[in-house]
Motif scaffolding. Structure first.
Motif, PDB file in Angstrom:
ATOM      1  N   ASN A 138      -4.850 -14.400  -6.093  1.00  0.00           N
ATOM      2  CA  ASN A 138      -5.606 -13.874  -4.957  1.00  0.00           C
ATOM      3  C   ASN A 138      -5.462 -12.358  -4.870  1.00  0.00           C
ATOM      4  O   ASN A 138      -4.836 -11.836  -3.938  1.00  0.00           O
ATOM      5  CB  ASN A 138      -5.109 -14.526  -3.660  1.00  0.00           C
ATOM      6  N   PRO A 139      -6.036 -11.640  -5.824  1.00  0.00           N
ATOM      7  CA  PRO A 139      -5.839 -10.180  -5.841  1.00  0.00           C
ATOM      8  C   PRO A 139      -6.369  -9.470  -4.603  1.00  0.00           C
ATOM      9  O   PRO A 139      -5.761  -8.517  -4.125  1.00  0.00           O
ATOM     10  CB  PRO A 139      -6.585  -9.741  -7.103  1.00  0.00           C
ATOM     11  N   PHE A 154      -1.150  -1.781  -9.818  1.00  0.00           N
ATOM     12  CA  PHE A 154      -0.773  -2.919 -10.650  1.00  0.00           C
ATOM     13  C   PHE A 154      -1.742  -4.081 -10.441  1.00  0.00           C
ATOM     14  O   PHE A 154      -2.163  -4.746 -11.394  1.00  0.00           O
ATOM     15  CB  PHE A 154       0.654  -3.364 -10.331  1.00  0.00           C
ATOM     16  N   ILE A 155      -2.099  -4.332  -9.194  1.00  0.00           N
ATOM     17  CA  ILE A 155      -3.024  -5.424  -8.873  1.00  0.00           C
ATOM     18  C   ILE A 155      -4.385  -5.182  -9.519  1.00  0.00           C
ATOM     19  O   ILE A 155      -4.994  -6.097 -10.092  1.00  0.00           O
ATOM     20  CB  ILE A 155      -3.166  -5.569  -7.341  1.00  0.00           C
ATOM     21  N   ASP A 198       6.052 -11.417  -1.839  1.00  0.00           N
ATOM     22  CA  ASP A 198       4.948 -10.767  -2.530  1.00  0.00           C
ATOM     23  C   ASP A 198       5.306 -10.444  -3.986  1.00  0.00           C
ATOM     24  O   ASP A 198       4.429 -10.409  -4.851  1.00  0.00           O
ATOM     25  CB  ASP A 198       4.585  -9.486  -1.774  1.00  0.00           C
ATOM     26  N   THR A 199       6.594 -10.221  -4.278  1.00  0.00           N
ATOM     27  CA  THR A 199       7.003  -9.926  -5.655  1.00  0.00           C
ATOM     28  C   THR A 199       6.703 -11.106  -6.574  1.00  0.00           C
ATOM     29  O   THR A 199       6.422 -10.921  -7.758  1.00  0.00           O
ATOM     30  CB  THR A 199       8.496  -9.573  -5.731  1.00  0.00           C
ATOM     31  N   LEU A 207      -5.096  -6.625   0.589  1.00  0.00           N
ATOM     32  CA  LEU A 207      -5.135  -6.630   2.055  1.00  0.00           C
ATOM     33  C   LEU A 207      -3.725  -6.599   2.638  1.00  0.00           C
ATOM     34  O   LEU A 207      -3.474  -5.937   3.652  1.00  0.00           O
ATOM     35  CB  LEU A 207      -5.896  -7.860   2.545  1.00  0.00           C
ATOM     36  N   LYS A 208      -2.790  -7.311   1.984  1.00  0.00           N
ATOM     37  CA  LYS A 208      -1.408  -7.348   2.461  1.00  0.00           C
ATOM     38  C   LYS A 208      -0.739  -5.983   2.361  1.00  0.00           C
ATOM     39  O   LYS A 208       0.298  -5.755   2.998  1.00  0.00           O
ATOM     40  CB  LYS A 208      -0.603  -8.379   1.659  1.00  0.00           C
ATOM     41  N   ARG A 209      -1.296  -5.087   1.601  1.00  0.00           N
ATOM     42  CA  ARG A 209      -0.779  -3.727   1.517  1.00  0.00           C
ATOM     43  C   ARG A 209      -1.451  -2.811   2.528  1.00  0.00           C
ATOM     44  O   ARG A 209      -0.822  -1.922   3.101  1.00  0.00           O
ATOM     45  CB  ARG A 209      -0.978  -3.184   0.098  1.00  0.00           C
ATOM     46  N   ILE A 210      -2.727  -3.032   2.736  1.00  0.00           N
ATOM     47  CA  ILE A 210      -3.479  -2.186   3.658  1.00  0.00           C
ATOM     48  C   ILE A 210      -2.980  -2.360   5.091  1.00  0.00           C
ATOM     49  O   ILE A 210      -2.840  -1.377   5.836  1.00  0.00           O
ATOM     50  CB  ILE A 210      -4.984  -2.501   3.567  1.00  0.00           C
ATOM     51  N   ILE A 211      -2.673  -3.600   5.489  1.00  0.00           N
ATOM     52  CA  ILE A 211      -2.265  -3.883   6.872  1.00  0.00           C
ATOM     53  C   ILE A 211      -1.004  -3.117   7.279  1.00  0.00           C
ATOM     54  O   ILE A 211      -1.014  -2.400   8.292  1.00  0.00           O
ATOM     55  CB  ILE A 211      -2.094  -5.398   7.093  1.00  0.00           C
ATOM     56  N   PRO A 212       0.116  -3.238   6.538  1.00  0.00           N
ATOM     57  CA  PRO A 212       1.316  -2.483   6.966  1.00  0.00           C
ATOM     58  C   PRO A 212       1.135  -0.969   6.911  1.00  0.00           C
ATOM     59  O   PRO A 212       1.735  -0.245   7.711  1.00  0.00           O
ATOM     60  CB  PRO A 212       2.399  -2.962   5.986  1.00  0.00           C
ATOM     61  N   VAL A 213       0.310  -0.493   5.975  1.00  0.00           N
ATOM     62  CA  VAL A 213       0.052   0.946   5.903  1.00  0.00           C
ATOM     63  C   VAL A 213      -0.693   1.404   7.159  1.00  0.00           C
ATOM     64  O   VAL A 213      -0.338   2.431   7.762  1.00  0.00           O
ATOM     65  CB  VAL A 213      -0.767   1.294   4.641  1.00  0.00           C
ATOM     66  N   LEU A 214      -1.686   0.637   7.583  1.00  0.00           N
ATOM     67  CA  LEU A 214      -2.445   0.998   8.787  1.00  0.00           C
ATOM     68  C   LEU A 214      -1.562   0.949  10.030  1.00  0.00           C
ATOM     69  O   LEU A 214      -1.647   1.822  10.900  1.00  0.00           O
ATOM     70  CB  LEU A 214      -3.644   0.058   8.951  1.00  0.00           C
TER      71      LEU A 214
END
Length: 302
Positions: A28-29, A18-19, A76-77, A34-41
């Motif tokens: 700030n796309p 979506f982003i 984030d929503t 980045l806010k998605r990559i961090i929790p996944v890692l």
């Protein structure tokens, strides 16, 4: 990787798409990615640690991390749905058509007493503690089913978040503030387009301002409240799911202990003007639906 962790990863990937699609419409796309990559890692790291140190503490840490991150995902929503024109004028109009008034205004006006105000704010404040309590009770009393229970809760949460990403409804506290109480009282509900893309002011919570629970709710609003996530009410929906889980646990003490807070929470969503009544009703209905959808999905050997 546990099933409830996969739920988070799938949500992260879908919102990444979506982003990328709405890149030019977002503030700030790159930061959102980045806010998605961090929790996944971090999730992958915890999974790796558990393979090396397979004990109950690390397993519980994996559960607690995903629950804690639900607070991270909520604001984030707003960053995603503010790219879409606001729809509150439609929902406020439907509310007026059904009830002939705005219950979010009349509820407090008719019941401003200190004890009622504190009861409502207590109900609203107990939302996250109710979720953690439900998970911990299930963890200790039916450990073999905890992954499934977490899958139901996490799946439902992210189903709500995905709706919020695409349905920009902010609720009375933000919409009334933006439009003005004079026009609201006259039954005028104008469209305000992308107003909330640059404004996030809300009205102060109505009620007894010196109350302990009132202050807790106001502090939580100041820390992370955003003009987002009004329809359907995830507070009512997820709380309903928690009550179903406790009922099926057949732990009468836990169910009875939380039934009054659950009722207060559901009422409080309207009393403190976070939601329209139709939001709360939709939250109840979708809570039941989401429970049965995710409960019906088989995971691992279940």
């Amino acid at each position: 990787m546990l099933s409830f962790e996969w739920v988070m990863i799938i949500y992260a990937v879908l919102t990444m798409l979506f982003i990328l699609f709405a890149w030019r419409l977002l503030d700030n796309p790159f930061e959102l990615l980045l806010k998605r990559i961090i929790p996944v890692l971090i999730t992958f790291l915890l999974c790796y640690i558990y393979k090396k140190i397979s004990n109950r503490f690390v397993y519980l840490l994996r559960i607690v991390f995903q629950l804690y991150m639900l607070i991270w995902w909520y604001p984030d929503t707003y960053e995603l749905n503010k790219a879409i024109p606001n729809l509150d004028h439609i929902f406020a109009s439907v509310e007026q058509w059904i009830f002939g008034c705005q219950p979010a205004i009349l509820f407090f006006d008719n019941y401003p007493q200190k004890i009622i105000s504190e009861a409502m704010n207590f109900g609203y404040a107990i939302y996250y503690p109710m979720i953690f309590y439900t998970v911990l009770v299930d963890y200790f009393f039916r450990k073999s089913e905890i992954e499934k229970i977490m899958f139901i809760i996490m799946g439902s949460f992210f189903a709500y978040y995905f709706i919020f990403d695409l349905l920009p409804v902010v609720g009375p506290t933000f919409y009334y503030k933006a439009v003005g109480m004079e026009r609201i009282s006259e039954g005028i509900f104008p469209s305000i387009g992308d107003y909330f893309a640059t404004h996030n002011e809300c009205m102060p919570t109505p009620g007894y301002s010196d109350g302990i629970f009132y202050q807790m709710v106001e502090s939580a609003k100041a820390a992370g409240e955003r003009p987002t996530a009004a329809f359907p009410s995830s507070h009512v929906g997820v709380a309903t799911i928690c009550m179903i889980l406790l009922y099926k646990l057949k732990n009468k003490v836990s169910f009875i202990l939380l039934i009054i807070p659950y009722i207060l929470l559901s009422m409080a969503t309207v009393y403190i003007q976070a939601h329209y009544v139709i939001d709360a009703i939709a939250g109840l209905i979708t809570g039941v639906i989401f429970y049965y959808i995710f409960a019906s999905i088989k995971i691992n050997n279940q």
